[in-house]
Scaffold this active site. Structure first.
Site, PDB file in Angstrom:
ATOM      1  N   SER A 145      21.760  52.134  25.357  1.00 42.73           N
ATOM      2  CA  SER A 145      20.076  52.359  24.995  1.00 42.73           C
ATOM      3  C   SER A 145      20.358  53.997  24.570  1.00 42.73           C
ATOM      4  O   SER A 145      21.014  54.672  25.244  1.00 42.73           O
ATOM      5  CB  SER A 145      19.270  52.166  26.118  1.00 42.73           C
ATOM      6  N   TYR A 158      17.646  53.650  34.685  1.00 43.71           N
ATOM      7  CA  TYR A 158      18.064  52.868  33.527  1.00 43.71           C
ATOM      8  C   TYR A 158      18.828  53.629  32.837  1.00 43.71           C
ATOM      9  O   TYR A 158      19.905  53.141  32.184  1.00 43.71           O
ATOM     10  CB  TYR A 158      16.719  52.729  32.617  1.00 43.71           C
ATOM     11  N   LYS A 162      22.863  52.737  31.812  1.00 42.66           N
ATOM     12  CA  LYS A 162      23.186  52.671  30.129  1.00 42.66           C
ATOM     13  C   LYS A 162      24.230  53.581  29.732  1.00 42.66           C
ATOM     14  O   LYS A 162      25.220  53.541  28.721  1.00 42.66           O
ATOM     15  CB  LYS A 162      21.896  52.795  29.325  1.00 42.66           C
TER      16      LYS A 162
END
Lengths: 254, 73
Positions: A145, A158, A162
């Site tokens: 991402s 997150y 990632k």
């Protein structure tokens, strides 16, 4: 003229195929000529993905918890006995959240790393055992991402997972090059999927407009990421490994 | 739920004294975008309720938040 982006004759394993980017990648790969093996948690939704695919009988579907490594190993063996060697793996399964530092419990951190990182690495290990050894080799993709590259408030956990995929993929690319297995990541910006639609920033117009304004080309569609996957899985990318393909509508261009 | 919520909110917003239902939370000295994010995330994690921003905009007191959670549980 031969199409270098064709996936004819290739068998591609796709995780997270029950929704969002994983589902679209499975559909797009089949349209590009591939036979696909779909992995996801939800049998009903996997069947819905299968129904959207051309010649559903060609493809395989397995409802499985990717953290149940023994089951995944057996399932993969069974799949290979039916379809032969594998040419590609798209690790699209993953979860997201928005949480400030003070709410990052060790349990939460563990859950995110197991789901977004550990499961993809363990599946890649299994995939390598069954990867095609021909001249064209095989291709592994990790869905990362833009949050693995830049930051946003509340995205720490997150981003950690990632970013780990981007970092790990480079070393893996070097390790697996001699086996002719290419390893790359794709970093999408915000793509309209069930996952992004359930995010905090999608719950009201003001927040959503702010997110949209950060993407000069607007929010992405699952097809935008699926097409990037087709490129990296195809022979057109035979000389591409250890890279991170950013597909973000200009999010990180500033 | 209420006492527990008040204690958790106090810790979440790093308040020195326990927050009270009648408090106008936007008047807290350390109310900012991170406090907003923390509160929204906390309610989502703890109660599985995402408060839309426009709904949140109508809330003034801690009691308003408690009522929203109760009405949407």
């Amino acid at each position: 003229m031969e199409n270098p982006f064709s996936l004819d004759g290739k068998t591609i394993l796709v995780t997270g195929a029950s929704s969002g980017i994983g589902r679209q990648t499975a559909i797009s790969c089949s349209r590009a000529g591939a036979r696909v093996v779909l992995l996801g948690r939800d049998e009903t939704r996997l069947q819905q993905t299968l129904a959207a695919i051309n010649s559903p009988d060609l493809h395989l579907v397995y409802a499985v918890d990717l953290l149940d490594y023994d089951v995944v190993g057996k399932m993969l063996k069974e799949a290979v006995s039916q379809v032969g060697s594998l040419h590609g793996l798209v690790n699209a399964a993953g979860i997201s959240t928005t949480l400030p530092l003070k709410l990052l419990s060790p349990e939460k951190m563990d859950h995110f790393f197991r789901t977004n990182v550990h499961s993809a690495i363990q599946l890649t290990k299994l995939f390598i055992k069954h990867a095609a050894q021909n001249n064209d080799g095989a291709s592994v993709i990790f869905l990362s991402s833009v949050m693995g590259m830049v930051g946003e408030m509340g995205k720490t956990i997150y981003s950690l997972t990632k970013g780990a995929l981007i970092a790990g993929a480079r070393s893996l690319a070097l390790e697996l090059a001699t086996r002719n297995v290419r390893v790359n990541t794709i970093s999408p910006g915000v793509v309209v999927t069930p996952m992004s639609q359930s995010a905090v920033y999608s719950q009201d117009e003001e927040s959503l407009n702010r997110v949209k304004s950060l993407h000069p080309l607007g929010l992405g569609k699952p097809e935008d990421v699926a097409n990037a996957c087709i490129f990296l899985l195809s022979d057109a990318a035979r000389w591409v490994t250890g890279t991170n393909l950013v597909v973000d509508g200009g999010y990180t261009a500033r | 739920m209420e006492t527990n919520f008040l204690e958790q909110l106090t810790e979440l917003l790093e308040m020195e004294t326990t927050v009270k239902p009648a408090d106008k939370f936007r008047e807290y000295e350390n109310w900012d975008s991170l406090a907003y994010l923390s509160l929204i995330s906390f309610v989502d994690e703890e109660y599985g309720i995402v408060i839309p921003r426009d709904e949140f905009g109508k809330m003034n007191t801690v009691q308003d938040i408690i009522d929203y959670i109760k009405n949407n549980s």
